[in-house]
Design a protein around this motif. Structure first.
Motif, PDB file in Angstrom:
ATOM      1  N   HIS A   1     -11.052  -2.263  -4.127  1.00  0.00           N
ATOM      2  CA  HIS A   1     -10.431  -0.963  -4.366  1.00  0.00           C
ATOM      3  C   HIS A   1     -10.525  -0.564  -5.820  1.00  0.00           C
ATOM      4  CE1 HIS A   1      -6.735  -2.876  -6.102  1.00  0.00           C
ATOM      5  NE2 HIS A   1      -6.984  -3.830  -5.247  1.00  0.00           N
ATOM      6  N   CYS A   2     -10.157   0.691  -6.062  1.00  0.00           N
ATOM      7  CA  CYS A   2     -10.023   1.146  -7.442  1.00  0.00           C
ATOM      8  C   CYS A   2      -8.683   0.651  -7.955  1.00  0.00           C
ATOM      9  CB  CYS A   2     -10.083   2.666  -7.521  1.00  0.00           C
ATOM     10  SG  CYS A   2      -9.893   3.275  -9.218  1.00  0.00           S
ATOM     11  N   HIS A   3      -8.666   0.094  -9.174  1.00  0.00           N
ATOM     12  CA  HIS A   3      -7.414  -0.456  -9.694  1.00  0.00           C
ATOM     13  C   HIS A   3      -6.603   0.540 -10.511  1.00  0.00           C
ATOM     14  CE1 HIS A   3      -4.540  -3.592 -10.487  1.00  0.00           C
ATOM     15  NE2 HIS A   3      -5.250  -4.417  -9.758  1.00  0.00           N
TER      16      HIS A   3
ATOM     17  N   ALA B   1      -5.820   3.965  -5.745  1.00  0.00           N
ATOM     18  CA  ALA B   1      -5.713   3.041  -4.604  1.00  0.00           C
ATOM     19  C   ALA B   1      -4.691   3.577  -3.600  1.00  0.00           C
ATOM     20  CB  ALA B   1      -5.312   1.652  -5.092  1.00  0.00           C
TER      21      ALA B   1
ATOM     22  N   HIS C   1       0.823  -1.199   0.000  1.00  0.00           N
ATOM     23  CA  HIS C   1       0.000   0.000   0.000  1.00  0.00           C
ATOM     24  C   HIS C   1       0.861   1.255   0.000  1.00  0.00           C
ATOM     25  CE1 HIS C   1      -3.286   2.637   0.324  1.00  0.00           C
ATOM     26  NE2 HIS C   1      -3.056   3.004   1.573  1.00  0.00           N
TER      27      HIS C   1
ATOM     28  N   MET D   1      -9.561   2.426  -1.295  1.00  0.00           N
ATOM     29  CA  MET D   1      -9.416   1.001  -1.014  1.00  0.00           C
ATOM     30  C   MET D   1     -10.115   0.747   0.317  1.00  0.00           C
ATOM     31  SD  MET D   1      -6.028  -1.240  -1.500  1.00  0.00           S
ATOM     32  CE  MET D   1      -4.892  -0.680  -0.261  1.00  0.00           C
TER      33      MET D   1
END
Ligand code: C2O
Length: 443
Positions: free
Chosen positions: A424-426, A431, A126, A436
């Protein structure tokens, strides 16, 4: 250095060999390390690669034959490996808190209980996902099964994966990299399997191409072939469609996979056909096919595999997700919250069916697209802005694109594994900027 057009041949990433096969399980070892790779002519690009190559080696898996991979981290930074589209235990999902420190290793277990499909693996640390994957941490993971074998689809050198990415280069040949934790990243040079706009010699026959958009941000890939020539879509993220769908253009957003059949027998020997995409309306030449004489025959099956349609009447839980940039905080949020690894956002029940309404709540003034992705479960699209999904996206999916203002309803069943997973958004910049959240699947 300039990227020449159609000057280098397409390379196909090598298939990784198991270090041991015993009792129906294949054991692999992989090392994430820095390396130098020739991408542009006359330059060496420093990369981070699985086994030191970019894209990483392809893993070929068989349904119901488990794979155990020990990943060694020889990089100068934390790493976490996520099998995108994998139906795996939470402990093998590459979640926050499961980072591999430099010099350490971690074992990932992939049971492969799912149907034939094109999955991929990539880094998932992350705040560093865009940074780490841009340096090269991406590879393919292909599952086959008997239902697919029976169809007689093109195999071997006629079954070709294509990892599509965009990169920018510094004058010394190194990648221009996004800042960890912030922002979007767009490259000027399209790469296919790590080579700038390569050429590929094909015979006058059908080929199966497994296309993966592994870019960080560029969302508007609309793939076209030649002068808008037709081809057939046979599969989506999570497996084959029920029947081939004819198209002459195809959107492909980051993290989506699409499998297509292209029939080159309709082109004369010597033809050159360009696979192109447009990003923000700008054309990008991805690859040129050079047609050669055919050896052998082949056919396109009229039917592929049955798909169990999940029924809305079976859904016990409905959830709403609103995706947007919060300009006041400079964060990307889901339902007003940015990612907190210590917070559990939703608790779906193992075995239950749920319907999720995803809303891209960006304004028309700032029309930011999002690509909604779920770990663990694959889903079916019920509708997009109230309309049935396009035939080419009517199969199993794990990622879905939403343009600003769009609403998509998806349906999924939580099978196999309880525990902690992400959605999450890819678009990796989104992200990394907080878009996420965590689901805990309860037994
Ligand atoms: Cu490719 Cu969490 O995703």
């Amino acid at each position: 250095p300039a990227a020449p057009l159609f000057a280098t041949p397409l390379v196909v990433p090598p298939v990784l060999k198991p270090t041991l096969s015993i009792a129906g399980t294949d054991y692999y070892d992989m090392t994430m390390r820095t390396a130098q790779q020739q991408i542009l002519p006359g330059a060496k690009t420093p990369i981070w690669g699985y086994n030191g190559i970019f894209p990483g080696p392809t893993i070929r898996a068989r349904k119901n034959r488990p794979i155990v991979i020990r990943q060694h981290n020889k990089l100068p930074a934390d790493a976490a490996v996520h099998l995108h589209g994998g139906n795996v235990r939470s402990s093998s999902d590459g979640l926050p808190g499961q980072e591999i420190k430099p010099g350490k290793n971690r074992v990932y277990i992939y049971p492969n209980r799912q149907q034939a499909s094109t999955l991929w693996y990539h880094d998932h640390v992350h705040h560093h996902e865009a940074f780490n994957t841009t340096q090269g941490l991406t590879g393919l993971y292909l599952i086959t099964d008997p239902a697919e074998d029976r169809l007689g689809l093109p195999t071997g050198r006629y079954d070709v994966p294509m990892v599509i990415q965009d990169r920018s280069f510094n004058p010394d040949g190194s990648f221009r990299l996004p800042d960890p934790g912030k922002g979007e990243f767009f490259g000027e040079v399209p790469l296919v399997n790590g080579r700038p706009s390569p050429f590929f010699e094909v015979e006058q026959r059908r080929y199966r191409f497994r296309l993966l958009n592994a870019a960080s941000s560029d969302c508007l890939h609309e793939l076209t072939l030649g002068a808008g020539d037709s081809f057939h879509v046979i599969g989506t993220d999570g497996g084959l469609l029920t029947a081939p769908v004819q198209v002459n253009k195809l959107p492909l957003a980051p993290s989506e996979r699409v499998e297509v059949i292209v029939d080159f027998s309709k082109y004369p020997v010597g033809s050159q056909i360009v696979l192109a995409s447009s990003v923000f309306g700008l054309p990008m030449n991805l690859l040129r096919f050079d047609v050669k004489k055919a050896k052998g025959q082949d056919r396109l099956p009229g039917k592929l595999v049955p798909i169990e349609r999940l029924k809305e009447s079976k859904a016990t839980v409905h959830r709403d997700f609103q995706l947007n940039l919060d300009p006041a905080r400079g964060e990307m949020v889901i339902n007003g919250k940015s990612f907190d690894p210590d917070r559990i956002d939703i608790r779906p029940k193992l075995g239950s069916t749920e319907v999720w309404t995803i809303h891209n709540a960006e304004s028309a003034e700032l029309p930011i697209p999002h690509v909604f992705h779920t770990h663990l479960v694959r889903f079916q699209i019920l509708d997009r802005n109230g309309n049935a999904p396009a035939p080419f996206e009517s199969g199993w999916k794990d990622s879905v694109t939403l343009q600003a203002g769009e609403r998509v309803r998806i349906i999924m069943r939580f099978g196999d594994f309880p525990g902690r997973y992400l959605y999450h958004c890819h678009l990796l910049g989104h992200a990394d900027a907080g878009m996420m959240a965590t689901m805990f699947v309860t037994p």
